[in-house]
Design a protein around this motif. Structure first.
Motif, PDB file in Angstrom:
ATOM      1  N   ALA A  93      -7.228 -15.197 -16.037  1.00 12.44           N
ATOM      2  CA  ALA A  93      -6.053 -15.718 -16.721  1.00 12.44           C
ATOM      3  C   ALA A  93      -6.076 -15.289 -18.180  1.00 12.44           C
ATOM      4  N   SER A  94      -4.879 -15.233 -18.771  1.00 11.79           N
ATOM      5  CA  SER A  94      -4.822 -14.916 -20.183  1.00 11.79           C
ATOM      6  C   SER A  94      -3.707 -15.711 -20.832  1.00 11.79           C
ATOM      7  N   LYS A  95      -3.811 -15.877 -22.139  1.00  8.40           N
ATOM      8  CA  LYS A  95      -2.713 -16.487 -22.882  1.00  8.40           C
ATOM      9  C   LYS A  95      -2.626 -15.872 -24.256  1.00  8.40           C
ATOM     10  N   GLY A  96      -1.398 -16.007 -24.815  1.00  6.18           N
ATOM     11  CA  GLY A  96      -1.148 -15.317 -26.057  1.00  6.18           C
ATOM     12  C   GLY A  96      -1.716 -16.016 -27.272  1.00  6.18           C
ATOM     13  N   GLY A  97      -1.537 -17.315 -27.328  1.00  8.24           N
ATOM     14  CA  GLY A  97      -1.948 -18.024 -28.523  1.00  8.24           C
ATOM     15  C   GLY A  97      -2.603 -19.335 -28.208  1.00  8.24           C
ATOM     16  N   ASN A  98      -3.090 -19.958 -29.237  1.00 10.64           N
ATOM     17  CA  ASN A  98      -3.741 -21.254 -29.106  1.00 10.64           C
ATOM     18  C   ASN A  98      -2.759 -22.278 -28.540  1.00 10.64           C
ATOM     19  N   GLY A  99      -3.108 -22.907 -27.447  1.00 14.27           N
ATOM     20  CA  GLY A  99      -2.245 -23.930 -26.883  1.00 14.27           C
ATOM     21  C   GLY A  99      -1.148 -23.412 -25.990  1.00 14.27           C
ATOM     22  N   GLY A 100      -1.068 -22.112 -25.803  1.00 17.14           N
ATOM     23  CA  GLY A 100       0.002 -21.562 -24.984  1.00 17.14           C
ATOM     24  C   GLY A 100      -0.266 -21.687 -23.501  1.00 17.14           C
ATOM     25  N   GLU A 101       0.688 -21.182 -22.740  1.00 19.45           N
ATOM     26  CA  GLU A 101       0.598 -21.234 -21.287  1.00 19.45           C
ATOM     27  C   GLU A 101      -0.391 -20.193 -20.785  1.00 19.45           C
ATOM     28  N   LEU A 102      -1.139 -20.566 -19.775  1.00 24.47           N
ATOM     29  CA  LEU A 102      -2.062 -19.635 -19.119  1.00 24.47           C
ATOM     30  C   LEU A 102      -1.318 -18.904 -18.010  1.00 24.47           C
ATOM     31  N   PHE A 103      -1.459 -17.598 -17.996  1.00 23.45           N
ATOM     32  CA  PHE A 103      -0.891 -16.792 -16.926  1.00 23.45           C
ATOM     33  C   PHE A 103      -2.032 -16.325 -16.038  1.00 23.45           C
ATOM     34  N   PHE A 104      -1.877 -16.571 -14.740  1.00 24.69           N
ATOM     35  CA  PHE A 104      -2.947 -16.257 -13.793  1.00 24.69           C
ATOM     36  C   PHE A 104      -2.653 -14.992 -13.020  1.00 24.69           C
ATOM     37  N   GLY A 105      -3.723 -14.281 -12.689  1.00 29.20           N
ATOM     38  CA  GLY A 105      -3.614 -13.187 -11.743  1.00 29.20           C
ATOM     39  C   GLY A 105      -3.604 -13.713 -10.321  1.00 29.20           C
ATOM     40  N   GLU A 106      -3.457 -12.804  -9.371  1.00 32.71           N
ATOM     41  CA  GLU A 106      -3.340 -13.199  -7.972  1.00 32.71           C
ATOM     42  C   GLU A 106      -4.694 -13.515  -7.339  1.00 32.71           C
ATOM     43  N   GLY A 107      -5.748 -13.230  -8.056  1.00 34.26           N
ATOM     44  CA  GLY A 107      -7.073 -13.602  -7.573  1.00 34.26           C
ATOM     45  C   GLY A 107      -7.783 -12.477  -6.850  1.00 34.26           C
ATOM     46  N   SER A 108      -9.094 -12.561  -6.883  1.00 33.73           N
ATOM     47  CA  SER A 108      -9.950 -11.653  -6.114  1.00 33.73           C
ATOM     48  C   SER A 108     -10.804 -12.523  -5.206  1.00 33.73           C
ATOM     49  N   ARG A 109     -10.652 -12.282  -3.912  1.00 32.29           N
ATOM     50  CA  ARG A 109     -11.442 -13.083  -2.971  1.00 32.29           C
ATOM     51  C   ARG A 109     -12.778 -12.404  -2.752  1.00 32.29           C
ATOM     52  N   LEU A 110     -13.859 -13.093  -3.057  1.00 33.50           N
ATOM     53  CA  LEU A 110     -15.213 -12.565  -2.870  1.00 33.50           C
ATOM     54  C   LEU A 110     -15.857 -13.272  -1.689  1.00 33.50           C
ATOM     55  N   THR A 111     -16.333 -12.472  -0.752  1.00 34.41           N
ATOM     56  CA  THR A 111     -17.059 -13.010   0.393  1.00 34.41           C
ATOM     57  C   THR A 111     -18.468 -12.457   0.355  1.00 34.41           C
ATOM     58  N   VAL A 112     -19.452 -13.323   0.275  1.00 31.16           N
ATOM     59  CA  VAL A 112     -20.859 -12.922   0.237  1.00 31.16           C
ATOM     60  C   VAL A 112     -21.491 -13.252   1.581  1.00 31.16           C
ATOM     61  N   LEU A 113     -22.039 -12.221   2.227  1.00 29.88           N
ATOM     62  CA  LEU A 113     -22.623 -12.402   3.567  1.00 29.88           C
ATOM     63  C   LEU A 113     -24.141 -12.482   3.498  1.00 29.88           C
TER      64      LEU A 113
END
Lengths: 113, 115
Positions: A93-113
């Protein structure tokens, strides 16, 4: 609309292997984050990054984890030696400034076997 | 330290029913409050946010939330749900001035809307 992008979308790895998850935050953003969500559980904070250094990290973020912003655009999460319990969806996630909205990515699914 | 609790883990309701999801937070100072939604197989999306001003905030898709400072609550409401509102809903808090400016999430509420 600008967005946070993450690669890979899904990675399967063997226990003990190193994994690098990549994120490209929104270009003019200053604060960067990694969160994870184990299947069926809550979204957990891992680490925040500002001004080229870690500003806060959780107890989960132990010595096996590291983050980097190697080239001014990518923001990576490295897990040095994966464990079964690292299996989760990892969100950048990232945001522009202090207190701003967080924008999320779609995620990376990690599977450990 | 900041924390968030969501009272309901699962909610099942029929289309056109009203929805209210509870959220309480703990933090000693000023807060920014958020509701995020996660549709099946998708990433987190912002529904609405409260920073200051009118404690009743309106978000996308007909959702609204009310910040009640005295109760440390930020409950989410929708008067009439649709099948497409089936998703998991997360309340989150960002303590203003907290180190790292991190967002802390509640445990989430899975909402299933039956057609």
């Amino acid at each position: 609309e600008p967005e946070v992008t993450q690669t890979p979308s899904h990675q399967v790895t063997q226990m003990g292997q190193e994994v690098i998850l990549r994120c490209v935050p929104i270009s003019n953003h200053l604060y960067f984050y990694w969160y994870r969500q184990i299947l069926g559980q809550k979204v957990e904070f891992l680490v925040s990054f500002y001004n080229n250094e870690i500003s806060e990290k959780s107890e989960i973020f132990d010595d096996q984890f590291s983050v980097e912003r190697p080239d001014g655009s990518n923001f990576t999460l490295k897990i040095r030696s994966t464990k079964l319990e690292d299996s989760a969806m990892y969100f950048c996630a990232s945001k522009g400034g202090n207190g701003g909205e967080l924008f999320f990515g779609e995620g990376s699914r990690l599977t450990v076997l | 330290a900041q924390s968030v609790s969501q009272h309901n883990h699962h909610v099942i309701l029929s289309e056109a029913a009203s929805l209210e999801l509870g959220c309480n937070y703990s933090y000693g100072g000023t807060v920014n409050l958020f509701w995020y939604v996660q549709y099946p197989g998708q990433h987190l999306q912002l529904l609405l946010k409260y920073f200051s001003g009118d404690p009743l905030v309106k978000g996308i898709k007909g959702f609204e939330a009310e910040f009640i400072k005295s109760k440390f609550s930020f409950n989410l409401r929708k008067p009439s749900v649709q099948w497409s509102d089936t998703a998991e809903y997360f309340c989150a808090v960002n303590g203003v001035g907290a180190a790292g400016n991190k967002l802390t999430f509640g445990g989430g509420t899975r909402v299933l809307v039956k057609p």
